[in-house]
Write an enzyme that holds these catalytic residues in place. Sequence first.
Site, mmCIF file in Angstrom:
data_model
loop_
_atom_site.group_PDB
_atom_site.id
_atom_site.type_symbol
_atom_site.label_atom_id
_atom_site.label_comp_id
_atom_site.label_asym_id
_atom_site.label_seq_id
_atom_site.Cartn_x
_atom_site.Cartn_y
_atom_site.Cartn_z
ATOM 1 N N LYS A 1 0.834 -1.214 0.000
ATOM 2 C CA LYS A 1 0.000 0.000 0.000
ATOM 3 C C LYS A 1 0.862 1.255 0.000
ATOM 4 O O LYS A 1 0.522 2.277 -0.625
ATOM 5 C CB LYS A 1 -0.928 -0.008 1.220
ATOM 6 N N GLU B 1 0.716 6.735 -6.720
ATOM 7 C CA GLU B 1 -0.401 7.677 -6.803
ATOM 8 C C GLU B 1 0.103 9.116 -6.889
ATOM 9 O O GLU B 1 -0.420 9.921 -7.671
ATOM 10 C CB GLU B 1 -1.284 7.497 -5.568
#
Length: 329
Positions: free
Chosen positions: A189, A196
């Site tokens: 993550k 991102e």
Amino acid sequence: MQLGMVGLGRMGANMTRRLMRGGHSLVVSDLSPDAVKQLGTEGATGSSSLEDLITRLKPPRAVWIMVPAGGPTEATVQKLAQHMQAGDAIIDGGNSYFKDDVRRAKELKGKGIHYIDVGTSGGVWGLERGYCMMIGGPKEAVQRLDPIFKTLAPGKGDIPRTPGREKLGGTAEDGYIHCGPSGSGHFVKMVHNGIEYGLMQAYAEGFDIFKNANSKELPEDIRYELNLPDIAEVWRRGSVVSSWLLDLTAMALTENPTLAEYTGFVQDSGEGRWTIQAAVDEAVPADVLTAALFVRFRSRQEHTFAEKMLSAMRQKFGGHVEAPGKEKH
């Protein structure tokens, strides 16, 4: 399946709702009595403290934590562990540093308590869309909690199957995977969030070029008044750069093409920094992700000392005088 949920912010509350819709029994806890009361009206069992929450769960217990990373998560894990027993499981669904997960898992293993780290992506849209999850922890504990993960996950939906995927099996197509031992879920993550940053920065820079395509500094015959909402929308439909981030960009530009309500001050999560640190530790070049992180630092300053140094040097070696500063609107 019964589950305790600690932390009823936007994500914790909506995860609770999605699980209850899926038929699970939720016992909830939060520092805000009003948040607990609200979820109680929707079918959850409220609790007055972490100790009270644990007494309302049947062994083997499972408690999911959705509180801020760092001190709040650490304190919650330690307090829960004082009252839990062998076979119970603590699930950290926040944005903890993966090395903290490894340490906590080792500490709890001595008591026979399973520690599971779950990198969770989905934000405020997760209630309806589901949550993409990257899970780390002991295999037997992860498998026992599979009904929870399956309910929270988006499911296959209408996304076309990757050619050849039918031969591989597993849960990835449903939107969740067991990445490996403790810490691996949050590690995956962490890098996800680093990527991102880079994707967001690429879109932002591209649309900034569009916005300035009518600059008076350009020859008249190559000045363009471009419709940014339309560009974002057409790219959503068949373009190689389509994505959910572009969907959200199109939404924002449709609401206000000038984005006047935003200041441009951009925060960063710890995960962006940790991703760069992991790249350094592994001696892996991460030019784009590093630059994207530094741009966020830059966004919080009107002008840096370094920029003043640049201006001073240009003036000294070449007599270049700064243009007067322009007021921002």
